[in-house]
Scaffold this motif. Structure first.
Motif, PDB file in Angstrom:
ATOM      1  N   ASP A 158      62.193  25.310 -60.576  1.00  0.00           N
ATOM      2  CA  ASP A 158      60.895  24.767 -60.176  1.00  0.00           C
ATOM      3  C   ASP A 158      60.604  25.039 -58.718  1.00  0.00           C
ATOM      4  O   ASP A 158      59.461  25.282 -58.320  1.00  0.00           O
ATOM      5  N   PHE A 161      59.006  28.452 -58.028  1.00  0.00           N
ATOM      6  CA  PHE A 161      57.551  28.473 -58.120  1.00  0.00           C
ATOM      7  C   PHE A 161      56.921  27.902 -56.861  1.00  0.00           C
ATOM      8  O   PHE A 161      55.972  28.468 -56.311  1.00  0.00           O
ATOM      9  N   ASP A 162      57.444  26.753 -56.409  1.00  0.00           N
ATOM     10  CA  ASP A 162      56.866  26.078 -55.246  1.00  0.00           C
ATOM     11  C   ASP A 162      56.915  26.957 -53.999  1.00  0.00           C
ATOM     12  O   ASP A 162      56.021  26.898 -53.155  1.00  0.00           O
ATOM     13  N   ILE A 166      58.037  33.519 -57.576  1.00  0.00           N
ATOM     14  CA  ILE A 166      57.981  33.878 -58.978  1.00  0.00           C
ATOM     15  C   ILE A 166      57.789  35.380 -59.189  1.00  0.00           C
ATOM     16  O   ILE A 166      58.359  35.974 -60.104  1.00  0.00           O
ATOM     17  N   ARG A 194      55.467  25.520 -66.397  1.00  0.00           N
ATOM     18  CA  ARG A 194      55.629  26.867 -65.825  1.00  0.00           C
ATOM     19  C   ARG A 194      57.060  27.362 -65.969  1.00  0.00           C
ATOM     20  O   ARG A 194      57.304  28.527 -66.284  1.00  0.00           O
TER      21      ARG A 194
END
Length: 445
Positions: A158, A161-162, A166, A194
């Motif tokens: 996660d 993504f932040d 990605i 996601r």
């Protein structure tokens, strides 16, 4: 369950013994049987519950179980992590757990000797742990190849993504062997939509394992929140430091500038501390973290670069000097204490701005943060004051030793004088083809 109940190779068991692990955590107990059976796993658990050991044990077991097909020392396992600190942490755990496995482990990340890491990859490594950026750099130079990867691990997916990783992540994943020709393990504190889309695209029917308690925060963290005016935050912080007798404390701030201000004032008032943020040189960051882990440094000030993945034993207190805007960051910050069954305390100071973030934090963590009111005797007002660090000025234009109101004034111009620019006369087109100048360009009949 105990680790002895799993069919693990003897070298891996020796590493587990060296690490003093006996009983499995819930995430280890649920993911290890699947991973050891060769299944792909997408595991979710709160921070500090042993996700790193879970995927390292499964990885080493698989590499030792299967004979190496390639005689050259090309990477057989790849572990991807979003931050340099997390890569260093994983490498340290891997060196401990894999000490007797006879596998070469290499960490790849930015901010340190470029050629040294490049040469290490050229010489060969069985397990490569790295951040996407530098891994792609060496990959494009053909320093190493990903065609022989047997195990892929994505940690803190996660956060990938932040932090905008990605695209880099997909670049790497598309250069691996087919997803059904390797084992894929993904571990994260949160598995949102996601992340699961990524899992279903690049993994082979992953088994989703979620070990999420009713509360997102660690069980043994004693939380408390103080409402305080912005100008009273530092006097209250000093009072808390003196009252609590904090042995090893992490203080989180939202900006580097606020961290520098806090660093100067705490040191001026006999509270030794250091600060780490994203733009601090990597070698210096690692040196500061090592001093903090060894107990030579009692207080560490940090931005959210240190809120995830770092396992530092014995952190007694975490202080949110600034409440984070992202509620997930609150959970990860306070997860730096009370790790692996220990106890700890998390103190948050909510000023006029931070008060707006409390509702989102409580909604995400699924619990009310206990509030206390600071008594007058908790504030320290007789402290040494230091000036706030000034923002770096923009580079000024050269004025040849003269100061002008206008920064770009030329020598000889008075202050504030505006020199008119001469306009070049426009060239007129020569008359021709039956056109006459001055008649509006109309043709003559």
């Amino acid at each position: 369950m105990k680790f002895t109940e799993f069919p693990l190779p003897e070298p891996v068991m020796r590493g587990i013994t060296d690490a003093a692990f006996t009983d499995c955590t819930p995430i280890q107990e649920q993911t290890l049987p699947l991973a050891l059976a060769g299944r792909d796993v997408a595991g979710q658990a709160q921070t500090g519950t042993g996700k790193t050991a879970a995927f390292l044990i499964a990885l080493f077991a698989k590499l030792l179980k299967e004979e190496k097909q390639d005689p050259a020392k090309r990477p057989r396992a790849l572990i991807l992590a979003p931050t340099r600190e997390l890569v260093v942490q994983i490498e340290q755990d891997a060196q401990l757990l894999g000490k007797h496995a006879g596998l070469t482990i290499q960490a790849i990340y930015g901010g340190v000797d470029y050629m040294k890491q490049k040469n290490a990859l050229k010489e060969g490594a069985d397990v490569v742990i790295g951040t996407p950026g530098r891994l792609i750099d060496y990959l494009k130079q053909k320093v190493y190849t990903l065609k022989h990867i047997e195990v892929l691990v994505i940690d803190e997916a996660d956060r990938m993504f932040d932090m905008g990783f990605i695209a880099d992540l997909r670049f790497i994943l598309r250069r691996l062997p087919p997803f059904d020709a390797r084992q894929n393990l993904m571990f994260s504190a949160t598995l949102n939509t996601r992340v699961m889309e990524l899992a279903y695209e690049f993994m082979n029917l992953p088994e989703k394992v979620s070990v999420t308690p009713e509360k997102m925060t660690a069980e043994r963290v004693d939380q408390v929140l103080y409402h305080v005016a912005r100008k009273e935050k530092f006097p209250l912080l000093l009072g808390l430091l003196r009252k609590e007798g904090m042995e090893r404390t992490m203080i989180f701030v939202n900006t580097k500038r606020e961290g520098e201000f806090l660093h100067d004032r705490l040191n001026a008032n006999d509270f030794p501390c250091r600060i780490i943020s994203g733009d601090v040189e990597q070698k210096k960051r690692l040196r500061i973290l090592e001093q903090f882990k060894e107990g030579k440094l009692p207080i560490l000030i940090a931005t959210d670069v240190a809120s995830r993945g770092l396992h530092i034993e014995g952190v007694s207190h975490v202080i949110n000097y600034d409440l984070p805007q992202d509620p997930e960051d609150y959970v990860h910050r306070i997860g730096r204490t009370a790790r692996a069954g220990a106890e700890g305390k998390a103190i948050s100071l909510a000023d006029e701005d931070g008060a707006f973030f409390i509702e989102a934090i409580e909604e995400f963590s699924k619990q009310k943060v206990p509030t206390e009111w600071a008594e007058d005797d908790m504030f320290v007002h007789d402290y040494k004051r230091t000036a706030r660090p000034k923002p770096k000025p923009k580079p000024e234009a050269k004025t040849h030793g003269k100061t002008h109101d206008r920064p770009h004034a030329k020598p000889g111009e008075a202050a504030g004088e505006v020199k008119k620019k001469r306009r070049r006369p426009r060239k007129r087109k020569p008359a021709g083809n039956g056109e006459k100048q001055g008649d509006g360009g109309q043709k003559q009949e």
